[in-house]
Design a protein around this motif. Structure first.
Motif, short mmCIF file in Angstrom:
data_model
loop_
_atom_site.label_atom_id
_atom_site.label_comp_id
_atom_site.label_asym_id
_atom_site.label_seq_id
_atom_site.Cartn_x
_atom_site.Cartn_y
_atom_site.Cartn_z
N PHE A 269 37.72 -5.85 70.09
CA PHE A 269 37.80 -5.54 68.73
C PHE A 269 36.42 -6.33 67.96
O PHE A 269 35.81 -5.73 66.92
N VAL A 270 36.59 -7.52 68.48
CA VAL A 270 35.60 -8.65 67.86
C VAL A 270 33.85 -7.94 68.12
O VAL A 270 33.36 -7.87 66.93
N PRO A 271 33.70 -7.74 69.11
CA PRO A 271 32.30 -7.15 69.33
C PRO A 271 32.03 -5.83 68.44
O PRO A 271 31.03 -5.72 67.81
N ARG A 272 32.93 -5.11 68.28
CA ARG A 272 33.11 -3.82 67.97
C ARG A 272 32.79 -4.01 66.38
O ARG A 272 32.34 -3.38 65.67
N LEU A 273 33.67 -5.04 65.71
CA LEU A 273 33.72 -5.20 64.24
C LEU A 273 32.37 -5.75 64.04
O LEU A 273 31.75 -5.24 62.90
N ARG A 274 31.82 -6.60 64.85
CA ARG A 274 30.21 -7.29 64.50
C ARG A 274 29.40 -5.94 64.60
O ARG A 274 28.42 -5.85 63.62
N ARG A 275 29.26 -5.27 65.47
CA ARG A 275 28.36 -4.01 65.64
C ARG A 275 28.55 -3.07 64.35
O ARG A 275 27.63 -2.77 63.69
N LEU A 276 29.73 -3.04 63.95
CA LEU A 276 29.87 -2.08 62.78
C LEU A 276 29.25 -2.74 61.46
O LEU A 276 28.38 -1.75 60.72
N LEU A 277 29.40 -4.00 61.29
CA LEU A 277 28.99 -4.49 60.07
C LEU A 277 27.50 -4.89 60.22
O LEU A 277 26.75 -4.77 59.12
N GLU A 278 26.87 -5.13 61.06
CA GLU A 278 25.55 -5.49 61.28
C GLU A 278 24.51 -4.48 61.68
O GLU A 278 23.56 -4.34 61.29
N ALA A 279 25.09 -3.62 62.35
CA ALA A 279 24.16 -2.26 62.79
C ALA A 279 24.45 -0.86 62.41
O ALA A 279 23.60 -0.04 62.14
N GLU A 280 25.81 -0.80 61.94
CA GLU A 280 26.30 0.42 61.65
C GLU A 280 26.60 0.98 60.09
O GLU A 280 26.37 1.80 59.47
#
Length: 267
Positions: free
Chosen positions: A249-260
């Motif tokens: 969850f945590v790395p996916r949330l970070r990816r979502l907000l920073e990259a997507e």
């Protein structure tokens, strides 16, 4: 410096008025769905309204509710089609997402997290989470087992949280207490809400739990807003105590907000 919470290179989302459903991204069902699904029986647990598509209702139930959203839309439709309750996805796919490569799960999910997330990224994401996101958990004082369960889940992911009292509306005394503390609007009528919940469109039972949950979320938002004055973290995440977050969850949330996410996102 504050963390970047969007990707400026991602095209902004087209502005829409969410009060106008036709302008808010409504997707059109394939014609085969419209015709063949008229003969599909509806699930007995679903709300009913004119023009409802039962194939869609079955896909939503089997792919989301029954499996805790662990299936992709393709997999959910395939499962329902094998039961004779929708067209097969290879014939008439339900295109429920504009960008399934970002939002859908399915084959990329292996039960313990995305295979392309390494240890270094996972640890960096934990540090990012602690510095960027304030987490709040809604919990009734009587639900001690739920609190223990979500505490263990969040601890395993390295997530600290603040507990926020849930809102209990089960008794007249509890409702009066919630009203006196401003957790329920003074003009809110439980009787009117129950009447609306009893309509075929809503097809709900008792409204107390739903109203209490809504009041608890509004209270948690107030708590988060008050805490933001002294908290440098840029985001607040509010969870109910029966949530189970995936291992990634945590790395996916970070990816979502920073990259997507585009820079005009909102939630």
């Amino acid at each position: 410096a504050p963390a970047a919470l969007c990707n400026a290179s991602v095209a902004p989302v087209a502005s829409t008025d969410i009060r106008n459903w036709s302008a808010a991204g409504k997707f059109e069902l394939p014609q085969l769905w419209v015709e063949s699904c008229k003969r599909v029986p509806g699930p007995p647990f679903a709300a009913h309204w004119q023009g409802q598509n039962w194939c869609w209702e079955w896909v939503k139930h089997e792919g989301c509710y029954a499996e805790h959203a662990s299936l992709s839309w393709y997999e959910a439709q395939e499962r329902v089609a094998n039961q004779g309750l929708s067209p097969f996805p290879d014939v008439a796919p339900l295109l429920a997402l504009q960008r399934p490569e970002l939002c859908d799960r399915g084959a990329q999910h292996n039960g313990t997290g995305r295979a392309d997330i390494g240890a270094a990224e996972a640890e960096a994401a934990k540090a990012w989470m602690r510095e960027t996101v304030a987490v709040y958990v809604l919990n009734l004082a009587t639900d001690t087992e739920r609190l223990q369960s979500i505490s263990a889940n969040l601890q395993s992911l390295g997530i600290d949280f603040t507990r926020v009292d849930g809102v209990d509306l089960a008794s007249p005394e509890a409702r009066a207490d919630a009203l006196s503390h401003g957790l329920v609007p003074s003009d809110f009528s439980l009787e009117v809400a129950q009447q609306r919940a009893n309509t075929n469109f809503q097809s709900m039972d008792g409204i107390l739990g739903t109203a209490g949950c809504a009041a608890a979320h509004l209270n948690a938002m107030s708590v988060a807003a008050a805490g933001s004055a002294s908290d440098a973290r840029q985001l607040a995440l509010i969870l109910e105590d029966d949530v189970v977050l995936e291992a990634d969850f945590v790395p996916r949330l970070r990816r979502l907000l920073e990259a997507e996410a585009p820079c005009d996102w909102s939630a």
